[in-house]
Motif scaffolding. Structure first.
Motif, PDB file in Angstrom:
ATOM      1  N   VAL A 146       0.845  -1.201   0.000  1.00 39.47           N
ATOM      2  CA  VAL A 146       0.000   0.000   0.000  1.00 39.47           C
ATOM      3  C   VAL A 146       0.885   1.258   0.000  1.00 39.47           C
ATOM      4  CG1 VAL A 146      -1.733   1.300   1.292  1.00 39.47           C
ATOM      5  CG2 VAL A 146      -1.898  -1.206   1.137  1.00 39.47           C
ATOM      6  N   ALA A 147       1.913   1.229   0.851  1.00 38.19           N
ATOM      7  CA  ALA A 147       2.806   2.392   0.933  1.00 38.19           C
ATOM      8  C   ALA A 147       3.529   2.607  -0.400  1.00 38.19           C
ATOM      9  CB  ALA A 147       3.823   2.187   2.051  1.00 38.19           C
ATOM     10  N   TRP A 148       3.968   1.522  -1.019  1.00 36.29           N
ATOM     11  CA  TRP A 148       4.703   1.642  -2.288  1.00 36.29           C
ATOM     12  C   TRP A 148       3.802   2.146  -3.409  1.00 36.29           C
ATOM     13  CZ3 TRP A 148       7.202  -3.862  -1.631  1.00 36.29           C
ATOM     14  CH2 TRP A 148       8.224  -3.765  -0.680  1.00 36.29           C
ATOM     15  N   ALA A 149       2.545   1.704  -3.383  1.00 30.95           N
ATOM     16  CA  ALA A 149       1.615   2.129  -4.438  1.00 30.95           C
ATOM     17  C   ALA A 149       1.407   3.643  -4.381  1.00 30.95           C
ATOM     18  CB  ALA A 149       0.294   1.400  -4.316  1.00 30.95           C
ATOM     19  N   ALA A 150       1.472   4.200  -3.167  1.00 36.24           N
ATOM     20  CA  ALA A 150       1.252   5.640  -3.009  1.00 36.24           C
ATOM     21  C   ALA A 150       2.529   6.441  -3.244  1.00 36.24           C
ATOM     22  CB  ALA A 150       0.722   5.919  -1.610  1.00 36.24           C
TER      23      ALA A 150
END
Lengths: 349, 601
Positions: B449-453
């Motif tokens: 999730v963090a990487w997608a953002a």
């Protein structure tokens, strides 16, 4: 109405008639006969010019006076030019020619004797396409009534005795007996939009596109360069519109009620609007392809769209910039067709 | 030298360090990598890769590199190196610069590649047989089962191998099959693209203003497998109307409700259901992505996507539209197009060369267009579904809390979890993984999730003076010009225009829907403009709904471009930054003929 040795209707003439109808007249006839919509008209053939000059010769020598000029004697050329132009513009037409012209004009403008026509010189020699002969490209627009047509016909002829025109002939040593000019009389198009198009890209030489330039009003504004036209690039085969450059078309050429044309400001709401719809671009493309096919080589074309949305062709000339270059093959065929892939896999280094 | 950020300057998102460390050591950036040029492969991997899904990069680059470096021996390039950071896959080519080596490789290439070109049809027929056999093998892998007691039949047969061993056997075969499939995938691919590019370059030279898509249209095959799923869907819509069972197909109706209604409709309903089964096998083995993510489920796994397109198709048929692809007509048009361009060539030599190159392009094209169905779709579905079965089994034994936890383990880790389970079954004690995996998985889910953002640069390192790697140019459409455009975009120069490849002509204005993952597809409304990292052909039903498509990456030969042209939909691909620069809901204009997207507000 039938053609004669003085008058040639577009429907009866073609490129082969160039010696008697000139390049412009022959081209318009050729287009008409190829089924391209051109404004109807006729050509006052070179024989008419010759009979007119013969009449003048009876009063006082004309051709011999020109031939006696020295190419570098600009003063004398200028003096003679003023005199000869005045003679040509003042003289009456021979009776037979006058009647033939009136009859042809009446037939052309049967719906309205005051209907506007264009009177355009149509030179007969290849040299006439040379820029130094530019004086021969006189065109009078929006000419109304038979008397005005006669006047502009003489004005076209008179341009043969302009200073640059005579100086050029003297420099080339051309005999005056061979000098002749045909004149096109053609219904005027009340153009909503007009311009030029090239069946080969002037910038890249690409034969697969048609470059169309146009602006509001009569095409003279575009041809003379007084307005920067909208520019479109259309795929000749695909119909894909790949470039649309809309420009501020601040002025346009419009007809005047009393005859002739004027340059006026374009209404503000039209200045930056495209002067052609996609549908019209496609119509122009279709006509351009037919003309190019007919001639078998790329063409530079003048066109107009009238108030009834009809597309009309005013002129078509062979393209000369790219076509004269030696066409180097893009790639030679190979004994083994597979060798072609080395262009991709072989590397650029 | 002008360039992109160095790999060493790229930081792992704080708090995700352990998730980053899960990827194998050979995928981590390290010393020496700052000297090379890398670019983010957002064409194939537009979203952060879960630990397991990164196996696709390994398998694919193993095969691509082998074909280029050692099998066909491309003269000027070898394979592709890959690194993963923050879930993003960066790749870099390995060029050949020594003239002597290029010469040697050229000789090899001409023996090897030319053999393929000369025998293309025979080898491609053989290829299809190999792929079908490989698919059959995958389909025949046993269902996973750890029964309380080994089946009595095995005892009586004297099998001598207990059920837990089948887990290892099946897992290894599953993994081996996937690596093998990728070798088949690249057996022809570069040679096919190369033959196409040869023709492409010729056309660009002969007709400097010709658009990429016009060249593609001269070559396009018309009966490629990639069009089949959507064709089947239209056929089913037609069947529904013919059988008079169209009533249940309503916008928003659930698949289960539609199926139940049809079952209740008697013989006509059953006939339609039988037709559905015919279409599904194999044509619904197409997934809603490029096949590179485990969550790109196939139409067979989730009928909601194909079913969502049926009401619209049915309405079109009822409105009198003919939805059949007029294949003969399309072929006729394609041939006419090529003939018209040929006629414009100036010399006989050019026409002869044109014929040779077009002829070769036509021969190779069925593979270029057709392979994806077998490889990225059909086989890949089988692969991820088998892994999902392992996920279900490990969930049943308490190791995972849900079956797709399995995709947060690397393939090495999964093997260890399977062996742990095998030991636990044999020992009769609980698997150790119960205490080991859940915390790691939770951490990795958060990291994704963090990487997608987290925005990631389109490229890293110094920009090469020339891009002379046919693989990179062909597969990713990356040229010196496109890199310069990216650099300009990176420098933040204000402009309301984005440039990309003109993939499919037409001009459309509308509302942008920025769709960052396949889950968001349902947000698209009739007439929206799809803005995504990579447009995907198997979103076909969506293509009948949207007005235009814009993507971050992809060349004019990407399948997105092919399908957009097929749908007559304006598309601009390879913009580099569309999903970052365009706001969701923003009004934009897409000029697919010129490759320009304009932001209007």
């Amino acid at each position: 109405m039938a053609s004669s040795d003085l008058i040639g209707w577009f429907t009866d003439i073609g490129l082969v008639d160039r010696p008697t109808v000139g390049g412009k007249g022959g081209s318009l006839g050729e287009l008409e006969r190829a089924g391209i919509t051109v404004p109807p008209g006729f050509v006052v053939r070179t024989a008419a010019f010759e009979s007119f000059i013969d009449t003048l010769e009876q009063d006082a020598p004309l051709r011999a006076r020109v031939e006696s000029l020295r190419a570098d004697d600009l003063e004398e050329i200028t003096k003679l030019s003023a005199m000869l132009r005045a003679r040509v513009e003042a003289a009456d037409l021979p009776q037979a020619l006058r009647e033939a012209l009136r009859a042809a004009h009446a037939a052309l403008c049967a719906d309205d004797p005051q209907g506007p026509v264009a009177v355009r010189s149509s030179a007969t020699t290849e040299d006439a396409e040379d820029a130094s002969f530019a004086g021969l490209q006189d065109t009078y627009l929006w000419v109304k009534g038979a008397a005005a047509v006669e006047r502009q016909l003489r004005a076209c002829w008179a341009s043969l005795y302009s200073v640059p025109s005579m100086a050029y002939r003297r420099k080339q040593g051309l005999p005056e007996a061979g000098v002749a000019m045909a004149v096109v009389v053609q219904k005027m198009v009340d153009a909503r939009t007009a311009g030029v198009m090239f069946t080969r890209s002037p910038t890249t030489g690409d034969r697969s596109v048609i470059v169309i330039e146009g602006a509001w009003g009569l095409g003279s504004a575009v041809v003379s360069g007084e307005v920067t036209p909208d520019r479109f690039v259309v795929g000749k085969i695909t119909g894909e519109i790949t470039v649309r450059e809309l420009r501020d078309k601040h002025v346009q050429h419009v007809p005047l009620p009393e005859g002739g044309t004027a340059e006026v400001e374009t209404p503000a709401e039209l200045r930056n609007e495209p002067c052609l719809s996609d549908g019209e671009l496609m119509q122009l493309r279709a006509v351009a392809r037919r003309i190019e096919r007919h001639y078998g080589r790329p063409q530079d074309i003048e066109w107009a769209i009238d108030r009834q949305q009809q597309v009309l062709i005013l002129q078509s000339r062979p393209e000369t910039v790219w076509s004269v270059k030696e066409a180097a093959p893009v790639a030679a065929p190979k004994d083994n067709p597979l060798q072609h892939v080395m262009a991709v896999f072989g590397g650029k280094r | 030298m002008q360039g992109f950020p160095l790999p060493s300057s790229l930081k792992v998102v704080p708090g995700t360090e352990r998730a980053q460390a899960a990827y194998p050591y050979y995928m981590q950036f390290g010393p020496g990598d700052d000297e090379r040029f890398w670019f983010y492969n957002s064409m194939h991997f537009p979203e952060p890769m879960c630990a397991f899904d990164s196996v696709t990069g390994e398998a694919a680059y193993c095969a691509l590199g082998a074909a280029n470096t050692r099998v066909h021996c491309l003269p000027t390039t070898k394979g592709i190196d890959q690194r993963i950071i923050n879930g993003r896959v960066y790749i870099g080519g390995v060029g050949v610069t020594d003239p002597e080596e290029v010469r040697e490789r050229t000789e090899e290439f001409m023996q090897r590649a030319f053999y393929y070109y000369e025998n293309w049809e025979t080898l491609y027929a053989k290829w299809k047989d190999k792929m079908r056999a490989l698919i059959a093998d995958a389909q025949q892998l046993p269902k996973l089962d750890l029964p309380k007691y080994d089946p009595i039949a095995n005892v009586r047969a004297g099998r001598g191998i207990a059920s837990n061993h089948d887990l290892l056997d099946t897992y290894q075969k599953t993994l081996e099959g996937y690596f093998r499939m990728w070798h088949h995938h690249f057996e022809f691919l570069l040679l096919g693209y190369g033959a196409y590019m040869t023709f492409f370059a010729f056309c660009k030279k002969a007709f400097p203003e010709i658009s990429d898509q016009t060249i593609a249209r001269m070559v396009a095959g018309m009966e490629a497998e990639i069009f089949k799923p959507d064709e089947e869907l239209r056929r089913l819509a037609h069947c529904a109307v013919q059988l008079g069972v169209e009533a249940p197909f309503q916008d928003g109706a659930s698949v289960d409700d539609v199926l139940a209604s049809l079952r209740d409709m008697g013989p006509q309903g059953h006939k339609w259901l039988a037709e559905l089964e015919t279409s599904r096998h194999p044509w619904f083995n197409v997934n809603v992505g490029d096949g590179f993510y485990h969550y790109h489920r196939s139409w067979n796994d989730d009928l909601s996507l194909p079913f969502s397109a049926l009401p619209n198709y049915i309405r079109q048929i009822q409105g009198g539209q003919n939805l059949e692809r007029p294949v003969a007509q399309l072929i006729e048009e394609r041939n006419q197009l090529a003939a018209d361009y040929r006629e414009l060539l100036d010399t006989d030599a050019d026409r002869a060369a044109f014929d040779q190159m077009l002829g070769l392009a036509h021969r190779v094209f069925p593979y270029v267009e057709g392979h994806k169905f077998y490889c990225e779709h059909w086989y890949t579905n089988l692969f991820f579904n088998k892994i999902r079965e392992f996920g279900a089994l490990l969930t049943a034994h308490g190791v995972f809390s849900r079956e797709d936890d399995v995709f947060h383990l690397t393939h090495y880790e999964l093997k260890s979890a399977i062996i742990d389970l095998m030991q636990s079954w044999s020992a009769g004690s609980p698997p150790r993984g119960v205490a080991h995996w859940p915390a790691l998985i939770a951490e990795r889910r958060t990291a994704i999730v963090a990487w997608a953002a987290n925005d990631t640069p389109p490229a890293l390192g110094p920009v090469p003076a020339i891009i002379d790697d046919p693989a990179i140019v062909m597969l990713w459409g990356i040229t010196r010009e496109s890199l310069d455009a990216w650099l300009t975009a990176e420098s933040g120069e204000p402009s309301n225009e984005l440039k990309g490849f003109a993939a499919s002509r037409g001009v459309v204005e509308g509302t942008a829907r920025v769709v960052k993952s396949v889950d968001e597809i349902s947000r698209l409304r009739e007439g929206d403009i799809l803005v995504c990292q990579v447009t995907n052909p198997t979103w076909s039903p969506i293509f009948s709904k949207i007005a235009a498509a814009v993507s971050d990456i992809g060349g004019s030969m990407s399948h997105a471009a092919i399908v957009a042209r097929e749908y007559g939909l304006p598309a601009v691909v390879g913009t580099g930054t569309a999903t970052r620069r365009i706001r969701d809901g923003q009004r934009i204009r897409v000029d697919g003929g010129r490759g320009i997207v304009t932001l209007l507000d």
